[in-house]
Every structure is written in structure tokens, then in C-alpha cells.
Scaffold this active site. Structure first.
Site, PDB file in Angstrom:
ATOM      1  N   CYS A  91       0.819  -1.227   0.000  1.00  0.00           N
ATOM      2  CA  CYS A  91       0.000   0.000   0.000  1.00  0.00           C
ATOM      3  C   CYS A  91       0.847   1.269   0.000  1.00  0.00           C
ATOM      4  O   CYS A  91       0.325   2.365  -0.219  1.00  0.00           O
ATOM      5  CB  CYS A  91      -0.957   0.007   1.179  1.00  0.00           C
ATOM      6  SG  CYS A  91      -2.003  -1.440   1.251  1.00  0.00           S
ATOM      7  N   HIS A 139      -2.962   7.284   2.859  1.00  0.00           N
ATOM      8  CA  HIS A 139      -3.421   6.007   2.311  1.00  0.00           C
ATOM      9  C   HIS A 139      -4.857   5.755   2.771  1.00  0.00           C
ATOM     10  O   HIS A 139      -5.197   5.980   3.938  1.00  0.00           O
ATOM     11  CB  HIS A 139      -2.487   4.891   2.793  1.00  0.00           C
ATOM     12  CG  HIS A 139      -2.984   3.527   2.470  1.00  0.00           C
ATOM     13  ND1 HIS A 139      -3.441   3.188   1.216  1.00  0.00           N
ATOM     14  CD2 HIS A 139      -3.101   2.408   3.230  1.00  0.00           C
ATOM     15  CE1 HIS A 139      -3.812   1.920   1.225  1.00  0.00           C
ATOM     16  NE2 HIS A 139      -3.628   1.428   2.436  1.00  0.00           N
ATOM     17  N   ASN A 180     -10.137  -0.079   0.499  1.00  0.00           N
ATOM     18  CA  ASN A 180      -8.675   0.024   0.454  1.00  0.00           C
ATOM     19  C   ASN A 180      -8.191  -0.600  -0.850  1.00  0.00           C
ATOM     20  O   ASN A 180      -8.295  -1.815  -1.038  1.00  0.00           O
ATOM     21  CB  ASN A 180      -8.095  -0.715   1.669  1.00  0.00           C
ATOM     22  CG  ASN A 180      -6.581  -0.647   1.734  1.00  0.00           C
ATOM     23  OD1 ASN A 180      -5.917  -0.254   0.776  1.00  0.00           O
ATOM     24  ND2 ASN A 180      -6.027  -1.055   2.854  1.00  0.00           N
TER      25      ASN A 180
HETATM   26  O1  UT7 Z   1      -3.286  -0.931   4.127  1.00  0.00           O
HETATM   27  C1  UT7 Z   1      -3.354  -1.255   5.486  1.00  0.00           C
HETATM   28  C2  UT7 Z   1      -4.447  -2.275   5.591  1.00  0.00           C
HETATM   29  N1  UT7 Z   1      -5.034  -2.557   6.821  1.00  0.00           N
HETATM   30  C3  UT7 Z   1      -5.637  -1.702   7.653  1.00  0.00           C
HETATM   31  O2  UT7 Z   1      -5.640  -0.526   7.546  1.00  0.00           O
HETATM   32  C4  UT7 Z   1      -6.389  -2.327   8.783  1.00  0.00           C
HETATM   33  C5  UT7 Z   1      -6.181  -1.649  10.093  1.00  0.00           C
HETATM   34  N2  UT7 Z   1      -7.072  -2.230  11.078  1.00  0.00           N
HETATM   35  C6  UT7 Z   1      -8.379  -1.959  11.113  1.00  0.00           C
HETATM   36  O3  UT7 Z   1      -8.854  -1.165  10.334  1.00  0.00           O
HETATM   37  C7  UT7 Z   1      -9.223  -2.638  12.145  1.00  0.00           C
HETATM   38  O4  UT7 Z   1      -8.404  -3.399  13.014  1.00  0.00           O
HETATM   39  C8  UT7 Z   1     -10.300  -3.565  11.525  1.00  0.00           C
HETATM   40  C9  UT7 Z   1     -11.354  -2.719  10.824  1.00  0.00           C
HETATM   41  C10 UT7 Z   1      -9.665  -4.523  10.525  1.00  0.00           C
HETATM   42  C11 UT7 Z   1     -10.993  -4.397  12.594  1.00  0.00           C
HETATM   43  O5  UT7 Z   1     -11.535  -3.531  13.593  1.00  0.00           O
HETATM   44  P1  UT7 Z   1     -11.295  -3.878  15.129  1.00  0.00           P
HETATM   45  O6  UT7 Z   1     -11.983  -2.851  15.891  1.00  0.00           O
HETATM   46  O7  UT7 Z   1      -9.810  -4.029  15.326  1.00  0.00           O
HETATM   47  O8  UT7 Z   1     -12.048  -5.255  15.261  1.00  0.00           O
HETATM   48  P2  UT7 Z   1     -11.526  -6.679  15.776  1.00  0.00           P
HETATM   49  O9  UT7 Z   1     -10.654  -7.320  14.751  1.00  0.00           O
HETATM   50  O10 UT7 Z   1     -10.989  -6.531  17.176  1.00  0.00           O
HETATM   51  O11 UT7 Z   1     -12.865  -7.482  15.852  1.00  0.00           O
HETATM   52  C12 UT7 Z   1     -13.920  -7.059  16.736  1.00  0.00           C
HETATM   53  C13 UT7 Z   1     -15.122  -7.978  16.505  1.00  0.00           C
HETATM   54  C14 UT7 Z   1     -14.762  -9.467  16.561  1.00  0.00           C
HETATM   55  O12 UT7 Z   1     -15.839 -10.122  17.177  1.00  0.00           O
HETATM   56  P3  UT7 Z   1     -15.789 -10.518  18.753  1.00  0.00           P
HETATM   57  O13 UT7 Z   1     -14.594 -11.412  18.888  1.00  0.00           O
HETATM   58  O14 UT7 Z   1     -15.637  -9.227  19.482  1.00  0.00           O
HETATM   59  O15 UT7 Z   1     -17.100 -11.187  18.955  1.00  0.00           O
HETATM   60  C15 UT7 Z   1     -14.714  -9.868  15.104  1.00  0.00           C
HETATM   61  O16 UT7 Z   1     -15.016 -11.239  14.932  1.00  0.00           O
HETATM   62  O17 UT7 Z   1     -15.665  -7.738  15.194  1.00  0.00           O
HETATM   63  C16 UT7 Z   1     -15.798  -9.004  14.520  1.00  0.00           C
HETATM   64  N3  UT7 Z   1     -15.640  -8.769  13.088  1.00  0.00           N
HETATM   65  C17 UT7 Z   1     -16.672  -8.499  12.276  1.00  0.00           C
HETATM   66  N4  UT7 Z   1     -17.981  -8.383  12.490  1.00  0.00           N
HETATM   67  C18 UT7 Z   1     -18.766  -8.091  11.455  1.00  0.00           C
HETATM   68  C19 UT7 Z   1     -14.506  -8.757  12.366  1.00  0.00           C
HETATM   69  N5  UT7 Z   1     -14.771  -8.482  11.076  1.00  0.00           N
HETATM   70  C20 UT7 Z   1     -16.118  -8.314  10.994  1.00  0.00           C
HETATM   71  C21 UT7 Z   1     -16.984  -8.003   9.946  1.00  0.00           C
HETATM   72  N6  UT7 Z   1     -18.291  -7.896  10.211  1.00  0.00           N
HETATM   73  N7  UT7 Z   1     -16.545  -7.786   8.685  1.00  0.00           N
END
Ligand code: UT7
Length: 321
Positions: free
Chosen positions: A115, A248, A278
Site C-alpha cells: 500500500c 493512504h 482500500n
Molecule cells: O493498508 C493497510 C491495511 N489494513 C488496515 O488498515 C487495517 C487496520 N485495522 C483496522 O482497520 C481494524 O483493526 C479492523 C477494521 C480490521 C478491525 O476492527 P477492530 O476494531 O480491530 O475489530 P476486531 O478485529 O478486534 O474485531 C472485533 C469484533 C470481533 O468479534 P468478537 O470477537 O468481538 O465477537 C470480530 O469477529 O468484530 C468481529 N468482526 C466483524 N464483524 C462483522 C470482524 N470483522 C467483521 C466483519 N463484520 N466484517
């Protein structure tokens, strides 16, 4: 003094937007509310199976060439940033060169910094132009990230999209790119990666994008803030004199947190992640082209572009548009 100046921009998104609700309808265990709240993404574009990065690059390039009022054979350097090349080799840049009908023997090669690729590619082209060896570069970020997503992993598949953006950079006595700053930290290579390869005719390892989202989030906000300050200082332009910040486009929360840490008002931060998702190396030139074409970015204004991606690799450019 020779500067590398943006002569024209272009971009291309394949097909119709695919909304969050469309993903739910396709069977992904997610919701529009979750995706919008955590990422700001409303929709993305997904290329149909036969469409490749070089095709997206061609469409974006034709628009950038038109904006720069030049023809493909006026270009003497082609650099494509992509992590989703058409082939293992030859480079997507040479495939693009063929698609554009270039016959002038200009060098063409790819840059792989995920990226951050577009920032690395522009900084590379700028060195060629400033040295006096080349006069007009076509620099493209093009991706079909949908091909490397695990559509059973809702934590990643909802985040990305496909597209391409292009810039024609040309030698000019008028200011253009004022400063560049590039960095990488290979110790972080596992927090965002596609840890697979093709060997002896088989895919070995894991051919899908894997990410530790929270680790990436924290790292991104810190280094995007640091590198924006660094490039502003290198260019001798205080941050409050910068008209536009184009980070980005990964997640609106990362974009907002970066703007806040830098003290850049939200209305001076360009955000297209809501409509594009993204698009990795394509995200910065897509956002730049959108803001140029809708009249926000105007000639003479100062702009910081900054990228971050797997590696980890990150970088920023300060330019006078
Ligand atoms: O170019 C660089 C690329 N990457 C990035 O920029 C990503 C940077 N990171 C992020 O943007 C965030 O970490 C995410 C958006 C990917 C995830 O957000 P988060 O607040 O860190 O969520 P998490 O991974 O801690 O997950 C929280 C909950 C989990 O459920 P439980 O365990 O709390 O029950 C996940 O299973 O959200 C759940 N979850 C979803 N729910 C609905 C994860 N993905 C999804 C989804 N829809 N798509």
C-alpha cells in the site's frame, strides 16, 4: 533547478460499486453497520475475473495522459506500483507499455511496496527526473486485491477493493515535488502479508491476505503522522501551510486519527475510502485524481501524499501541485 511536476492525473474503477449490503447478500457474515462504524467503507469496486491490473492501469493512464496533454510515446519512464501483478513476470509496467502502444524503448518496471507502493514509485520517478536523465514519467498504482482476499475471512475481505490511479510527472523549472521520505521495517513483515508462493507448479504456503488488524492500525497512525511531519520539515513547509493531506485510504479511523495527531483540520484531509475501500497502491492516486477533478486541489497548492503497507513500508511526498 529541475523539479518533477504533476502534469496530469487519471484513475479508473472497474464495474459498479459493490455495497456492504451486497456483500451480505453474497453470504458474508457481516453488516453494513459494522463495516461503516469500524472502517467508514460504504462500497468498493471489484474487477470481474478476466480483468487484470494492467488493464486497470491502462484505463487510468489514458486519462492521465489526456490530462497532461501528451501521448504514450512522450513518456520516457514507466513505473507501476502493484502487489497484484498480471504475471510473476514480466512486470505489469511492461504489459502496460505494450497496452499503450509505446514503441520508444522507455524503461518500464514495477515497484513492490504494497500500500506504500505509489509513494515509493513517485519518489523513484522523481529521482530520475531530478537527475536530468528522464523528462516525463508515467507512474501508476494498480491493483486487483479482490484476487488475494480470503472471502471466508470477514475480518479482511470487506476492507479492500480494486482500481487504478495514474500520474504523469514531468521535468519543470516550476516547483513540483518538494520532498520525499521513504521507510521500511522488515521486522514487521508478518502483521500484513500474503505468505504464499508458486513453487514447482504448486501454490505453497498461504496465498491469501492475512492481517493483524489492531497491530496494523496502531503502527499506521504512528508512522503516518511521523512521516508527514518529516516530509514537511524536509520541504521547509510548516504543516499549517499544507493545503491538503492525502493519507493512504485504508480506514477512515486511521485517516482521522492521523489528521488529528498532525493538527490538520478534517476538511483539509482527502478521504475516498468510503466509496473505494482500500485499493492498496491505487488508493493515493485514486484519491488525488478525485480531488483534482472535483476542483478541491488547485495549481500552486501544497499537498502531502502518504502511504503505508505490508513490509512494513511507508513513505510520504510533499508537492506543489
Ligand atoms: O493498508 C493497510 C491495511 N489494513 C488496515 O488498515 C487495517 C487496520 N485495522 C483496522 O482497520 C481494524 O483493526 C479492523 C477494521 C480490521 C478491525 O476492527 P477492530 O476494531 O480491530 O475489530 P476486531 O478485529 O478486534 O474485531 C472485533 C469484533 C470481533 O468479534 P468478537 O470477537 O468481538 O465477537 C470480530 O469477529 O468484530 C468481529 N468482526 C466483524 N464483524 C462483522 C470482524 N470483522 C467483521 C466483519 N463484520 N466484517
Amino acid at each position: 533547478m529541475i523539479y518533477a511536476r504533476v502534469a496530469g492525473t487519471g484513475s479508473y474503477l472497474p464495474g459498479a460499486p459493490v455495497t456492504n449490503d451486497d456483500l451480505v447478500a453474497r453470504g458474508i457474515d457481516t453488516s453494513d453497520a459494522w463495516i461503516q462504524e469500524r472502517t467508514g467503507i460504504r462500497s468498493r469496486h471489484l474487477a470481474s475475473p478476466e480483468v487484470t491490473s494492467s488493464q486497470l492501469a491502462q484505463e487510468a493512464s489514458l486519462r492521465a495522459l489526456e490530462a497532461a496533454a501528451c501521448t504514450p510515446n512522450d513518456i520516457d519512464l514507466v513505473i507501476v506500483a502493484t502487489s497484484t501483478p498480471d504475471y510473476i513476470f514480466p512486470s505489469t509496467a511492461t504489459l502496460l507499455q505494450a497496452r499503450l502502444g509505446m514503441s520508444n524503448g522507455a524503461p518500464a518496471f514495477d515497484v513492490q511496496a504494497v500500500c506504500a507502493g505509489f509513494a515509493f514509485a513517485i519518489a523513484t520517478a522523481e529521482k530520475f527526473i531530478r537527475s536530468g536523465s528522464h523528462k516525463r514519467a508515467l507512474v501508476v498504482g494498480a491493483e486487483v486485491f479482490s484476487r488475494i482476499l480470503d472471502w471466508n475471512d470477514r475480518g479482511t475481505c470487506v476492507l479492500f477493493g480494486d482500481g487504478a490511479g495514474a500520474v504523469v510527472l514531468e521535468a519543470s523549472e516550476r516547483p513540483g515535488i518538494l520532498a520525499t521520505a521513504l521507510h521500511a521495517d522488515g521486522a514487521q513483515n508478518q502483521i500484513l502479508c500474503v505468505p504464499g508462493q508458486i513453487s514447482r507448479g504448486q501454490v505453497t504456503g498461504d496465498p491469501f491476505l492475512r492481517m493483524d488488524g489492531q497491530a496494523v492500525f496502531k503502527f499506521a497512525v504512528k508512522v503516518l503522522s511521523d512521516v508527514a511531519k518529516e516530509v514537511a520539515e524536509l520541504g521547509g513547509v510548516p504543516l499549517d501551510a499544507v493545503d491538503w493531506l492525502i493519507p493512504h485510504q485504508a480506514n477512515i479511523r486511521i485517516i482521522q486519527a492521523t489528521g488529528k495527531r498532525l493538527g490538520v483540520a478534517p476538511e483539509r484531509v482527502i478521504a475516498t475510502v468510503g466509496a473505494h475501500g482500500n485499493t492498496s497502491a491505487a488508493s493515493i492516486p485514486l484519491a488525488l485524481d478525485a480531488a483534482v477533478r472535483d476542483g478541491r486541489i488547485r495549481r500552486g497548492q501544497k499537498v502531502i501524499l502518504e502511504g503505508i503497507g505490508g513490509g512494513f513500508a511507508w513513505g510520504a511526498l510533499l508537492l506543489e501541485y
